[in-house]
Design a protein around this motif. Structure first.
Motif, PDB file in Angstrom:
ATOM      1  N   CYS A   1       0.859  -1.246   0.066  1.00 40.90           N
ATOM      2  CA  CYS A   1      -0.245   0.156   0.075  1.00 40.90           C
ATOM      3  C   CYS A   1       1.123   1.211  -0.076  1.00 40.90           C
ATOM      4  O   CYS A   1       2.193   1.144   0.529  1.00 40.90           O
ATOM      5  CB  CYS A   1      -1.026  -0.036   1.122  1.00 40.90           C
TER       6      CYS A   1
ATOM      7  N   CYS B   1      -0.468   4.170   1.608  1.00 39.01           N
ATOM      8  CA  CYS B   1      -2.140   4.918   2.296  1.00 39.01           C
ATOM      9  C   CYS B   1      -0.626   6.391   2.764  1.00 39.01           C
ATOM     10  O   CYS B   1       0.145   6.266   3.656  1.00 39.01           O
ATOM     11  CB  CYS B   1      -2.346   4.324   3.163  1.00 39.01           C
TER      12      CYS B   1
ATOM     13  N   CYS C   1      -3.963   3.967   7.774  1.00 37.44           N
ATOM     14  CA  CYS C   1      -4.471   2.733   7.429  1.00 37.44           C
ATOM     15  C   CYS C   1      -5.369   1.514   8.202  1.00 37.44           C
ATOM     16  O   CYS C   1      -5.374   0.600   8.422  1.00 37.44           O
ATOM     17  CB  CYS C   1      -2.899   1.189   7.331  1.00 37.44           C
TER      18      CYS C   1
ATOM     19  N   CYS D   1      -7.186   1.260   2.911  1.00 33.16           N
ATOM     20  CA  CYS D   1      -5.874   0.842   2.644  1.00 33.16           C
ATOM     21  C   CYS D   1      -5.361  -1.266   1.674  1.00 33.16           C
ATOM     22  O   CYS D   1      -6.547  -1.795   2.631  1.00 33.16           O
ATOM     23  CB  CYS D   1      -5.093   0.267   3.994  1.00 33.16           C
ATOM     24  N   SER D   2      -4.627  -1.325   0.912  1.00 37.10           N
ATOM     25  CA  SER D   2      -4.987  -2.620   0.293  1.00 37.10           C
ATOM     26  C   SER D   2      -4.505  -4.019   1.108  1.00 37.10           C
ATOM     27  O   SER D   2      -4.866  -4.717   1.216  1.00 37.10           O
ATOM     28  CB  SER D   2      -3.897  -2.250  -1.093  1.00 37.10           C
TER      29      SER D   2
ATOM     30  N   CYS E   1       5.261  -1.707   1.981  1.00 41.70           N
ATOM     31  CA  CYS E   1       5.146  -0.576   1.931  1.00 41.70           C
ATOM     32  C   CYS E   1       5.306   0.839   2.427  1.00 41.70           C
ATOM     33  O   CYS E   1       6.094   0.800   3.053  1.00 41.70           O
ATOM     34  CB  CYS E   1       3.575  -0.640   2.824  1.00 41.70           C
TER      35      CYS E   1
END
Length: 414
Positions: free
Chosen positions: A360, A362, A366, A371-372, A385
């Motif tokens: 992610c 972000c 998160c 958030c992936s 990330c």
């Protein structure tokens, strides 16, 4: 042939076609007009034809003498497969009807049938789909009947390749008329065949199919000239492997290995690497290629070779009017509905964990499903990330200084 502005009906178009045919066949005793077929289900050519047509509206038109096509362009008329099938049958019938009393011999195909204004040529009734191969069937038959001169008129490279492959069975004075307008020229096949030699001429169909034709596609970023230059520098084993394509339904493992070696040389001339998987890593490690321009993985290449072998097998049966072929679904294609699609590979190009890699970027904490990582029920990883320090989804103490335990390594690799 185009569609002049004075053409108002299909009958006018057919007369124009006949006029163009007479102009192009001046000086010849026998004229063969060979059409593609568009009535074969699950055709290998169907996907290519659909790609060429694009997203244009595909309207069906009535094809008859009185049908008004004044405001219909030729492109619009040919945008529909049913139109093409009906139009080829209509033009073929027009030739036979209006040249019935001609001193010149006219031969034309009507789908599977072959008709003439003077000859009985039932032995040329054929199940072949493409005019490319069927033209050679007619040329070979004319040679066997004693023709002393043959001129094949086609703009298609496939036809030239097949004509050179068949040349030893054609009459010596065989030529091809290629190009249009001021670029039209006649090519004598004899000098080209002699310059190539029998071994390279035998390899031409397999080479042309594997390096890129309508049914097989190309190697990304590799032009036909690059492929040809690589073949010119290749040793006899590679040339023989190309020549063996299409000889049998199943390709020998030794030939697959030689073709794999050829692909490696295509990407790095003069290399001693013979494995495409090793070549991929070599190029990737040197930062020389983006992913899409790397050579295919071995499993993908094998599927491409299987398809090339199948198409070449069809081409090499151009001298046979009707032949029984194995289903393409056992040679690198799959059936999806009523369409044949290529099988890209039979194995994953990378481990599943890599293919499902999620990270992610972000800017917040998160803490929501935006958030992936959290969306996929994963923890954010510091090294991958790019989220902020305030991240509430971060793995804590993944790796601390001086701690090289196996457990920590396992977490990092997950």
């Amino acid at each position: 042939m185009g569609k002049p502005t004075w053409v108002k009906t299909c009958y006018d178009l057919a007369n124009h076609f006949l006029h163009v045919l007479d102009c192009k066949s001046q000086g010849f005793h026998e004229v063969h007009v060979v059409f593609d077929r568009y009535d074969i289900p699950n055709s290998l050519k169907e996907r290519t034809r659909n790609l060429r047509l694009g997203d244009h509206r595909r309207l069906a038109y009535n094809i008859s003498d009185e049908a008004i096509i004044e405001k219909v362009t030729l492109k619009q008329l040919l945008n529909n497969q049913d139109n093409k099938q009906r139009l080829t049958l209509y033009l073929a019938s027009h030739i036979l009807k209006h040249r019935k009393e001609s001193e010149k011999i006219y031969v034309t195909t009507l789908s599977e049938e072959c008709k003439s204004n003077k000859l009985i040529l039932d032995h040329l009734n054929s199940t072949q789909e493409e005019a490319d191969t069927r033209m050679l069937l007619h040329a070979l038959d004319a040679s066997q009947r004693g023709a002393t001169s043959i001129c094949i008129q086609s703009p298609d490279t496939d036809v030239l390749v097949l004509a050179l492959w068949c040349y030893k069975d054609l009459c010596p004075a065989t030529s091809m008329l290629v190009g249009t307008g001021g670029l039209r020229r006649t090519i004598d096949l004899g000098p080209i065949y002699d310059a190539l030699g029998s071994q390279k001429a035998s390899a031409l169909p397999g080479f042309h199919v594997l390096s890129g034709c309508d049914q097989t596609g190309t190697f990304c970023g590799k032009s036909k000239i690059s492929c040809w230059n690589t073949l010119q520098k290749a040793d006899g084993d590679i040339v023989r492997a190309f020549g063996n394509l299409g000889n049998t339904p199943s390709i020998q493992e030794d030939d697959v290995s030689e073709l794999e070696r050829y692909v490696c040389q295509l990407y790095v001339p003069g290399t001693t690497i013979s494995s495409v998987n090793e070549m991929r890593w070599f190029l990737f490690s040197k930062h020389q290629y983006t992913d899409e321009k790397l050579p295919p993985i071995k499993a993908t290449l094998v599927q491409k070779i299987n398809r090339a072998n199948y198409v070449t097998m069809i081409w090499k049966q151009c001298g046979t009017a009707s032949s029984t072929l194995p289903p393409p679904t056992s040679h690198g294609w799959r059936l999806e509905g009523d369409r044949l699609l290529p099988v890209p590979t039979t194995v994953l190009p990378a481990p599943q964990a890599v293919l499902q890699l999620v990270k992610c970027g972000c800017k917040g904490s998160c803490s929501t499903m935006i958030c992936s990582c959290r969306k996929h029920n994963l923890k954010c990883i510091t090294d991958m990330c790019t989220c902020e320090v305030a991240c509430e989804n971060r793995i804590v103490n993944i790796h601390t200084a001086g701690d090289d335990s196996d457990d920590d390594d396992d977490v990092l690799e997950t």
